[in-house]
Design an enzyme around this catalytic site. Structure first.
Site, PDB file in Angstrom:
ATOM      1  CG  HIS A 128      -1.895  -0.541   1.386  1.00  0.00           C
ATOM      2  ND1 HIS A 128      -1.807  -1.715   2.182  1.00  0.00           N
ATOM      3  CD2 HIS A 128      -3.405  -1.787   0.775  1.00  0.00           C
ATOM      4  CE1 HIS A 128      -3.149  -2.616   2.220  1.00  0.00           C
ATOM      5  NE2 HIS A 128      -3.173  -2.258   1.172  1.00  0.00           N
ATOM      6  CE  LYS A 164     -10.860  -7.755   1.661  1.00  0.00           C
ATOM      7  NZ  LYS A 164      -9.625  -6.891   1.682  1.00  0.00           N
ATOM      8  NE  ARG A 198      -3.026  -7.775  -4.192  1.00  0.00           N
ATOM      9  CZ  ARG A 198      -4.029  -7.943  -2.950  1.00  0.00           C
ATOM     10  NH1 ARG A 198      -3.440  -8.624  -2.000  1.00  0.00           N
ATOM     11  NH2 ARG A 198      -5.466  -8.087  -3.115  1.00  0.00           N
ATOM     12  CB  SER A 239      -4.278  -6.171   5.037  1.00  0.00           C
ATOM     13  OG  SER A 239      -3.890  -5.369   4.325  1.00  0.00           O
TER      14      SER A 239
END
Ligand code: PNS
Length: 160
Positions: A17, A41, A90, A128
């Site tokens: 990030h 999440k 990504r 994360s």
């Protein structure tokens, strides 16, 4: 003034990030990192804690600030009069989800553009969730997240 918003869960912020933030800060006049709720999440850190961690690591970048918002990203964009959303990509696996979100945001407000930045190859495996998993089971998270926030992450994980 070209203002870009970099939205995400940031639970917690990773070096991947931070790399996007650093690169975006060179392209835009102002970058606002926005911590939002992702309903899919379950978070580890409270939103305010995530903001504090980000504050610690964006200090070197004068044109970057962080805020949180409880609602739709496009409503935050309106509030800030920002027209550009930055997202990091990504791998191909990110694409479908990001494509869907970009189209939805554009459907909700057609003046909004999403700009995708390719992740730095050295962080392409980083997320994360992976950081939390490594930390939870006693692995070393050095190099995965900024050094300044490693103690905060370890404290949080160890307190359960
Ligand atoms: O880091 P993440 O979890 O991939 O970020 C996703 C996030 C928080 C940017 C996204 O869930 C979001 O924008 N949440 C706010 C609600 C919203 O505006 N959703 C977009 C319409 S689908």
């Amino acid at each position: 003034m070209k203002v870009a918003v970099y939205p995400g869960s940031f639970d917690p912020i990773t070096n991947g990030h931070l790399d996007i933030i650093k690169r975006a800060s060179k392209i835009f006049d102002e970058v606002i990192v926005c911590v939002l709720v992702n309903v899919d999440k379950k978070g580890l850190f409270h939103i305010d804690e995530r903001v504090k961690l980000i504050e610690k690591v964006i200090k070197p970048y004068d044109n970057v600030k962080v805020e949180s918002f409880n609602g739709l990203l496009i409503d935050f964009m309106k509030e800030k009069e920002a027209k550009v959303i930055i997202k990091g990509l990504r791998a191909l696996s990110d694409f479908e989800y990001e494509f869907q979100m970009a189209l939805m945001n554009n459907k909700l407000d057609s003046s909004i553009e999403t700009v995708f930045m390719m992740t730095n190859a050295k962080y392409s495996y980083l997320s994360s969730s992976a950081v939390k998993q490594v930390a939870k089971f006693g692995g070393c998270i050095k190099g995965l997240v900024p050094d300044q926030i490693i103690p905060d992450i370890m404290n949080k994980i160890n307190r359960g």
